[in-house]
Structure formats: structure tokens, C-alpha cells
Design a protein around this motif. Sequence first.
Motif, mmCIF file in Angstrom:
data_model
loop_
_atom_site.group_PDB
_atom_site.id
_atom_site.type_symbol
_atom_site.label_atom_id
_atom_site.label_comp_id
_atom_site.label_asym_id
_atom_site.label_seq_id
_atom_site.Cartn_x
_atom_site.Cartn_y
_atom_site.Cartn_z
ATOM 1 N N LYS A 1 50.205 96.463 -31.449
ATOM 2 C CA LYS A 1 50.435 95.132 -31.990
ATOM 3 C C LYS A 1 49.732 94.982 -33.317
ATOM 4 N N PRO A 2 50.369 94.255 -34.255
ATOM 5 C CA PRO A 2 49.703 94.006 -35.535
ATOM 6 C C PRO A 2 48.438 93.191 -35.335
ATOM 7 N N ALA A 3 47.464 93.422 -36.204
ATOM 8 C CA ALA A 3 46.263 92.602 -36.178
ATOM 9 C C ALA A 3 46.557 91.288 -36.886
ATOM 10 N N ASP A 4 45.720 90.300 -36.658
ATOM 11 C CA ASP A 4 45.870 89.030 -37.351
ATOM 12 C C ASP A 4 44.867 89.009 -38.493
ATOM 13 N N LEU A 5 45.367 89.255 -39.700
ATOM 14 C CA LEU A 5 44.496 89.294 -40.873
ATOM 15 C C LEU A 5 44.418 87.939 -41.558
ATOM 16 N N GLY B 1 49.283 100.691 -35.975
ATOM 17 C CA GLY B 1 48.237 100.213 -35.078
ATOM 18 C C GLY B 1 47.756 98.867 -35.567
ATOM 19 N N ASP B 2 46.479 98.759 -35.806
ATOM 20 C CA ASP B 2 45.922 97.488 -36.256
ATOM 21 C C ASP B 2 45.743 97.454 -37.769
ATOM 22 N N THR B 3 46.347 98.412 -38.464
ATOM 23 C CA THR B 3 46.192 98.503 -39.917
ATOM 24 C C THR B 3 47.503 98.153 -40.618
ATOM 25 N N LEU B 4 47.399 97.285 -41.603
ATOM 26 C CA LEU B 4 48.562 96.979 -42.441
ATOM 27 C C LEU B 4 48.593 97.996 -43.563
ATOM 28 N N LEU B 5 49.651 98.767 -43.586
ATOM 29 C CA LEU B 5 49.829 99.782 -44.610
ATOM 30 C C LEU B 5 50.764 99.213 -45.665
ATOM 31 N N ARG C 1 42.513 96.450 -42.784
ATOM 32 C CA ARG C 1 42.198 96.366 -41.359
ATOM 33 C C ARG C 1 40.904 95.609 -41.153
ATOM 34 N N LEU C 2 40.756 95.066 -39.971
ATOM 35 C CA LEU C 2 39.521 94.370 -39.617
ATOM 36 C C LEU C 2 38.562 95.378 -39.004
ATOM 37 N N THR C 3 37.366 95.474 -39.551
ATOM 38 C CA THR C 3 36.353 96.325 -38.918
ATOM 39 C C THR C 3 35.592 95.524 -37.859
ATOM 40 N N ASP C 4 35.559 94.218 -38.012
ATOM 41 C CA ASP C 4 35.153 93.294 -36.956
ATOM 42 C C ASP C 4 35.842 91.968 -37.264
#
Lengths: 249, 282
Positions: A37-41, A154-158, A188-191
Motif C-alpha cells: 500500500k502507498p504511504a501517506d506523505l 512499497g512505501d516509497t513514492l518513486l 519515503r517516511l523514515t518515521d
Amino acid sequence: MKINHQLCACVAAILLLSGCKPDTVEQSAAGTAVSGKPADLSGIWQLAKPITALTTTDGKAPPLLPEAKQLYDQRQAARAKGDLSEDPAQLCKPLGEPRAFLEMGWPFQIAQSQDRVDILYQWNRLDHVIPILAEHEPLKGPFYFGESIGSWQGDTLLVDVVNIRPESWLDPTGLPHSDQLHMVERLRLTDSNTLEVSMHFEDPATYSVPWDTVLTFTRKPDLKIAEDVCLERIDLRDRYWSLNNALKK
Amino acid sequence: MTRTKVSKADKFFMLVGMLCLSNAQAQITPATEEDIVEAPGAFQDQLRGKADKLNVSKGRSAQAAKAEANAPKVQAPKQSGAPTDLTGTWRGGGLSAQGGKDMTVQGPRPGLRVNTKVETSRICYPYSGLVPATTTIYQQGDLITLVQDSQLRVRRIYLNAQHAQPVVPSYGGDSVGHWEGDTLVVDTIGLKGPLQVLDLDIDKGNWNFLMTTPTLHVVERIKKINDGEQLEHQITFDDAATKMQTYTITHTFKYAPGVRSNEDECEDASEYFGPQYPAELR
């Protein structure tokens, strides 16, 4: 009836393993392959510490080719003398990235939906539009923010960026690039409160080898993006300088 | 310290072409010397040199339409059925040659300044984004963001909040909102600059500007209609200080996933109409 225990064990193992499928790659509604799932940035972000000059990930100056280095040195010399006349930002032209990430340390907002991500800068309300797409389309450019396509790994927007106008500077010090520049950004979110943006630059007309840099941003939930109109800001600044000079006489 | 030379005038008026609205079809007149009253020095030579090349009958609308046609085709998701989810890209229909089909007005028209040619009090300064240009809406918590790619208009609506005290005037205004059932109600004050109002005169080629005052008050009611395929945007203006009678314009938008406008390069005067501007006219 004699039970073949070994056969039963094999059958049981086969039945068990048949339920353990590798993670399938899902197709998003946009037709772009994603994993997970995409992360919420989304949110308001600001540089963790001010940066004016980009360096590589190992802290060195970007590997400029000799001619490009000459241009860069000219720009540096002009800046040292206070001559900003060649700086496109002084004409309020769109900054492009990564300069927009750095300019004046001002914040930006990331807004995202399933098929699109917008990076909305405070600086002159610039907008980097990133459609979630599998392939670049032959848009006629070039563009200050380039022609961008995004995908979730993954959780990274490329973000893959091409077709970038060569007039823009990569950073406020005047780091140059050509129209051959190809950038790849990874967000990406590291935290939950830290956004990491890794950038990869390939520009054989300007740099001897590809190089990378990393920028870190802090979430600012209580910060509101202010309205900035660059022309108005520059106009006010110049009026102040004119008045200041007149008063000194 | 060397500085860019600047003009001394309080304002400068530049007539160099059409404002950046994706579907507008107003006529453009060429920039003349008297139109270019004042401009930052960096722009003046460009404007004078390029002025004769900016006389284009269709201007940016044609370019923007071409940009939309060339934009990547995205198999975007359908608009969610949730009545309080306005997320997505919406194309305004009120500027089309259909004229009043996608917009209605109520109340006596206020003292709008009608222009039969593009008049920019400040070129590239953002007119308030209360026009039915292609708009992308994002919702995150109590923040609703409206992005109009053209002319870099971004409006932020803070839900269940109070107006700032004091309000600092801005082109986008200070907007707070709340939901009344399935209708987003937005209250905006603190607008500055000429407020572009696109009402029924647009199909006559007229651009109308409502001059903002410190007491101008705008209430918008935005809701999905037609099973979520359209957005109805009702804008009501009132101004207690000037005794302006309430004037309401209603625009409708169509859900248009994947559509986006050209990158806005208004400040790049030599290529004012965007990168797809015909090379021979640059």
C-alpha cells in the motif's frame, strides 16, 4: 489398511505450501504495478536544517564537467558580488526541483490521491504535479518541473523526471544542468514525522558521473502555508532598496 | 551591491495576452507601449520585443486545450460515492461556448468592471480562484486543498476553524468551512486585488472583475450532484459596507480524472502562453 505415513506427510506439505503464495503484485486503478500500500506523505513539511548548496551523499561537491564547472564558478562569483541578475528566481521563474525544496527554507505541502500527487510549495505557489503513471508520455516541453510520472514501490513514492528546462538551477548557488538531465526521486517516511527525499541525477552533458543526494524534512502539523506572490515580494524588496538608497543620498 | 533595476511607479499595467484559464476563449489584443506602463526592468525589453508576437486570437485556451489533449491518459479511479468526499479533478464547464448552460446567476449584478479585452492590473499576480477552471480537490483531515494548475491558484479551506485575527489580505482570501449534510459551506473574507468573476458575460467575450474591499464576504456551497459525476459550486457575494446586494453565481463541474493543465509559466514573459506555444510566435 496400511497407511503410508511418508506419502501423507508429502501430501500434507504440498497442501500446506499451496496456501502460502508469494506476495502478488497488485495493479492499481491507474494501471501501475504497485507492491503493498502507498504511504501517506500528505502534510506540511520543512527542511530539517537549511541547505543552500547541494552535495553528494558522501558530502562532496557534485562532479561537474570542466565547462559546467566554469559556468558554476561564474555564477558563484556573481553571487559573491551580490549580482543576482542571472538568477532565474529573481525573475520569479519556476524553480524546479530540487531547488524548490531548498529555497529560503520555506515549507511545502504534499497532497495525494490515488492517481496524483501534488507538491505545493509556499514559494510563489509552485506546484509539482506527479500523476501516478506507468510510462512517460510524449508531451512537448521542456518544463521547469520536468515531465514527471510517479509510482509506488512499497512505501516509497518513486518519481521519474525528464524533459526539464535547462535554465533552472539545481540549487540556490547556481548548480547547473542541461536538457539531458534525468532525475529520479524517492520519497519515503523514515518515521511518522520525517520525510526523506533521495534524488539521483544523470546528466552526461554536465556531470562526469551520475550522483545522488538526500534531503530530510520534518513534519510541521501546526504550520500554515502562507500565500507568496514572488513578483509582489521582489517589487516590495526593490522599492525598499530604492527608498533606502534615496535616503542615504 | 548590484541590484536589478526597477521602476518607480506604484503599479504597472501590462496587456500581453490572455490570463491562464484553461477553457477561457476571450479574445486577446496585442500589447501596446501605452499598455506597458510600468514593469520590472527585467521584463520590459522582453515585453516590448515580444509584444508583436503575442497577438494570438485564441491564446492560452487553445494551448491549454491542446495540453489537456496531450496529457497522459490515466485510468483513474471513479469518484468515491461518499457525499463528503470531493477528492478528484473537476473540469469547469461554465466557460464553454455553451454560455449559460453550466452556470446560472441570481440577484442584481454588482458594479463589475467589464472588460472587453484582457486587462491585467498585475500580470501574473493570482486572481482569486473563484473561477470554474480545472480544479483538483484534496481532503486530508480538516484541510481541504483546491488546486487550479493555471495561474498557480491554491486555496486552502480549514474546516471547523475560525478566521484569523487579524486577517491579512491575500489573493486567495481566508477561508474556513464546515459540512452541512453533504454540502461543504465555505466562508471567505480578507480578499485582495481584483476578483475575477466569470458570469454570463463570459460568452460575450467579457471578463468581469469585482474590485475587492476589506468587507467583501463570499460564501460558497459546494456539493456533488448527479451520482457524484458533477460538482455544483454556488458562490454568493455580499459586502455590507458598500451595500452591494447579494449576487450568486452557480457553476457546475464535471468529474475529469487524469486531466491536468499545462505547467504555469506566467512569469516567464517570453513564453507567456506555455511550452506548447507555437515556436514561431515565441
